[in-house]
Scaffold this motif. Sequence first.
Motif, mmCIF file in Angstrom:
data_model
loop_
_atom_site.group_PDB
_atom_site.id
_atom_site.type_symbol
_atom_site.label_atom_id
_atom_site.label_comp_id
_atom_site.label_asym_id
_atom_site.label_seq_id
_atom_site.Cartn_x
_atom_site.Cartn_y
_atom_site.Cartn_z
ATOM 1 N N ASP A 65 0.830 -1.205 0.000
ATOM 2 C CA ASP A 65 0.000 0.000 0.000
ATOM 3 C C ASP A 65 0.864 1.254 0.000
ATOM 4 O O ASP A 65 0.533 2.251 -0.652
ATOM 5 C CB ASP A 65 -0.926 -0.015 1.221
ATOM 6 N N THR A 66 1.985 1.219 0.728
ATOM 7 C CA THR A 66 2.933 2.341 0.707
ATOM 8 C C THR A 66 3.496 2.524 -0.701
ATOM 9 O O THR A 66 3.601 3.652 -1.202
ATOM 10 C CB THR A 66 4.082 2.091 1.695
ATOM 11 N N ASN B 269 1.163 6.315 -7.079
ATOM 12 C CA ASN B 269 0.009 7.150 -7.386
ATOM 13 C C ASN B 269 0.388 8.620 -7.526
ATOM 14 O O ASN B 269 -0.368 9.414 -8.081
ATOM 15 C CB ASN B 269 -1.042 6.996 -6.278
ATOM 16 N N SER B 270 1.571 8.975 -7.034
ATOM 17 C CA SER B 270 2.043 10.352 -7.169
ATOM 18 C C SER B 270 2.769 10.565 -8.494
ATOM 19 O O SER B 270 3.245 11.662 -8.778
ATOM 20 C CB SER B 270 2.983 10.697 -6.008
ATOM 21 N N SER C 70 -2.038 1.012 -9.959
ATOM 22 C CA SER C 70 -1.501 2.331 -10.304
ATOM 23 C C SER C 70 -1.721 2.704 -11.767
ATOM 24 O O SER C 70 -1.365 3.805 -12.191
ATOM 25 C CB SER C 70 -0.004 2.385 -9.997
ATOM 26 N N ASP D 150 0.945 4.156 -2.901
ATOM 27 C CA ASP D 150 0.830 5.584 -2.642
ATOM 28 C C ASP D 150 1.910 6.367 -3.395
ATOM 29 O O ASP D 150 1.654 7.425 -3.973
ATOM 30 C CB ASP D 150 0.938 5.833 -1.137
#
Length: 252
Positions: free
Chosen positions: A123-124, A130-131, A165, A127
């Motif tokens: 999950d990290t 996703n950026s 993603s 994240d």
Amino acid sequence: MIKAILFDLSGVLYEGSHPIEGAAKTINRLEHGGLILRFITNTSRKTKQQVLDELHNMGFQITGDQLFTAPEAAQQWCIANKLNPYCLVHKNIKPEFTDLEKPPYSAVVIGDAEDDLTYQNLDTAFDILNSGAPLIAIGNNRYYKGEDRLHLDAGPFVKALEYASDQNAIITGKPSKTFFDQVIATTGCNKHEILMIGDDVYGDIEGARKAGITACLVRTGKYQPGDELKLTPPAPLAKDVSEAVNHYLPAL
């Protein structure tokens, strides 16, 4: 005429910690016969030096400049592109990325991290991706052959992050054509003079074909009956690495 041979390692030269019968003798015979040999692996639980040490202990006289590993390729890719990756990699190779893994993270590197492939860590990674950070995969093998049975490799987790993603991973190992091309270039041979021997119908055989070289599948390691039929045309098949070499180089 075959002048250079590329070998996968696990499942072709050895299984677990045991050399496949006749493999070391075959490799040493090829060395004395003047063949150009390259050894390529997606193994992401060991450093390059650890792989070399284990090969030497099993009787394979292989040098560092003959060995190409996917973790090393991932490290070099990050350095070349000035990236600070969040690394989901095995604890054995974590030190190889210590100087690179610094926040803020600008990429994710994923390999066979074993028990560290937890929901929280994935999950990290999601994240960060996703950026807009790129996903770099040491390989995308589906499974590998351990001492006892087949085990999940990093591929299924790479696919999960790709799906979440909405991006395609940069594969630094097999079956990446870029990885094969880098190794092929070191041989100095034309592609029709190069043979790949592997036990993974997708990572080894299909990858080699897409790179434009001949490939032979062996019935050792992760091979499963019928794997050769998963490609069109079907992959040439040999009992083991010794039989494959004898077929393509009968006079040696």
